[in-house]
Every structure is written in C-alpha cells, then in structure tokens.
Design a protein around this motif. Structure first.
Motif, short mmCIF file in Angstrom:
data_model
loop_
_atom_site.label_atom_id
_atom_site.label_comp_id
_atom_site.label_asym_id
_atom_site.label_seq_id
_atom_site.Cartn_x
_atom_site.Cartn_y
_atom_site.Cartn_z
N GLN A 81 0.99 -1.21 -0.20
CA GLN A 81 0.00 0.06 0.08
C GLN A 81 0.81 1.11 -0.06
OE1 GLN A 81 -3.52 -0.02 -0.35
NE2 GLN A 81 -3.07 2.12 -0.75
N ILE B 276 1.64 1.94 -3.47
CA ILE B 276 0.63 2.56 -4.04
C ILE B 276 0.22 3.91 -3.94
CG2 ILE B 276 -2.07 2.52 -4.31
CD1 ILE B 276 -1.60 -0.72 -3.92
N ASP B 277 0.45 4.30 -2.66
CA ASP B 277 0.24 5.67 -2.11
C ASP B 277 1.33 6.44 -2.63
OD1 ASP B 277 -1.84 4.78 -0.46
OD2 ASP B 277 -0.72 4.76 1.26
N TRP C 291 0.24 7.20 -6.34
CA TRP C 291 -0.71 8.30 -6.36
C TRP C 291 -0.07 9.55 -6.28
CZ3 TRP C 291 -5.04 7.55 -8.69
CH2 TRP C 291 -5.72 6.43 -8.55
N ALA D 121 -3.59 -1.97 -10.04
CA ALA D 121 -3.83 -1.47 -8.52
C ALA D 121 -4.21 -0.18 -8.31
CB ALA D 121 -2.44 -1.81 -7.55
N LEU D 122 -3.94 0.75 -8.97
CA LEU D 122 -4.41 2.03 -8.80
C LEU D 122 -5.81 2.20 -9.36
CD1 LEU D 122 -1.38 4.36 -10.18
CD2 LEU D 122 -1.96 4.01 -7.85
N ASP E 71 -8.03 -0.23 -9.66
CA ASP E 71 -8.96 -1.17 -8.53
C ASP E 71 -9.19 -0.17 -7.32
OD1 ASP E 71 -8.91 -3.33 -10.04
OD2 ASP E 71 -7.19 -4.38 -8.88
N GLU E 72 -8.24 0.48 -6.80
CA GLU E 72 -8.57 1.53 -5.85
C GLU E 72 -9.23 2.57 -5.92
OE1 GLU E 72 -5.18 3.86 -3.45
OE2 GLU E 72 -5.20 1.90 -2.59
N ASP E 73 -9.22 3.06 -7.30
CA ASP E 73 -9.91 4.30 -7.70
C ASP E 73 -11.43 3.78 -7.83
OD1 ASP E 73 -10.31 7.09 -8.43
OD2 ASP E 73 -10.44 6.45 -10.29
N ALA F 207 -12.69 1.15 -6.37
CA ALA F 207 -13.53 1.05 -5.14
C ALA F 207 -13.90 2.35 -4.21
CB ALA F 207 -12.30 0.23 -4.07
N GLY F 208 -13.19 3.42 -4.47
CA GLY F 208 -13.45 4.59 -3.71
C GLY F 208 -14.61 5.12 -4.79
N ARG G 150 -6.70 10.76 -4.68
CA ARG G 150 -6.53 9.93 -3.78
C ARG G 150 -6.13 10.80 -2.53
NH1 ARG G 150 -5.88 6.52 0.03
NH2 ARG G 150 -4.68 4.61 0.00
#
Length: 108
Positions: A14, A17-18, A21, A61-62, A64-66, A68-69, A103
């Motif tokens: 993570q 990933i952060d 972002w 991964a970015l 997927d995270e976006d 989810a948001g 993010r």
C-alpha cells in the motif's frame, strides 16, 4: 533474512501504491517510472518487484483502488434520501474526490 508478516507486506504494498498516487498527482502516469515510485516510497526496486511484476500491475492496483472509491461514493449516495439533494451530494463528493488528486494522503 526474516520474512515480513502478512500485515506488514500489505502495508508495504500500500505504501508503494500511495507513493504512485502522489507521483501521478504531480504528472502523468506514463512518465512516472518505477524508480520515481521507489524514491517516493523510500523503498528499493527489489521491494517494488516483490509486489508488482511490472509497472502495468501497479496501474491495475491504482485502477482497482480508484474503482473502490467510486463504488463507495455510489453506495453512500444510494443510502441518501432520493431527489435533487442526493444528486448534489454525490456530485459534490465526486468533485471533492477529484480535487484531492483522486487519492487522499494515506491515513494512520
């Protein structure tokens, strides 16, 4: 070399990933390099490749995270009373999310 606990591995992934972002908010993804992400995260390229086989996997991964948001925004909007106020709250939340560079900074 001692193995990292699962929670520590996920935290390190993570962290990468952060870092990506933050890098993307300063410029385009296509010019962001693995070296840039590693420098931002304070981790080695070896650590990067432990979690991602290639830069494209980081992009996934970015995304997927976006997604989810965005799903959270939709779910929150669905739980609000119906009408124009519901639409206004959703749009305001989406705009706020965009103005944060997609993010927010990592918490905790």
């Amino acid at each position: 070399m001692p193995k990292l606990a699962e929670a520590a591995k996920e935290q390190r992934r993570q962290h990468l990933i952060d870092a990506a972002w933050r890098g993307v908010t300063r410029g385009a993804y296509r010019i962001l390099s693995v070296d840039d992400v590693c420098a931002e995260a304070g981790l080695s390229k070896g650590a990067f490749y432990t979690y991602f086989d290639q830069k494209q996997d980081l992009l996934l991964a970015l995304l997927d995270e976006d997604a989810a948001g965005l799903s959270e925004l939709v779910a929150d909007a669905a739980n609000q009373p119906c009408g124009i106020d519901q639409i206004h709250r959703f749009v305001a939340a989406a705009v706020d999310r965009g103005s944060e560079g997609l993010r927010a900074e990592p918490q905790g």
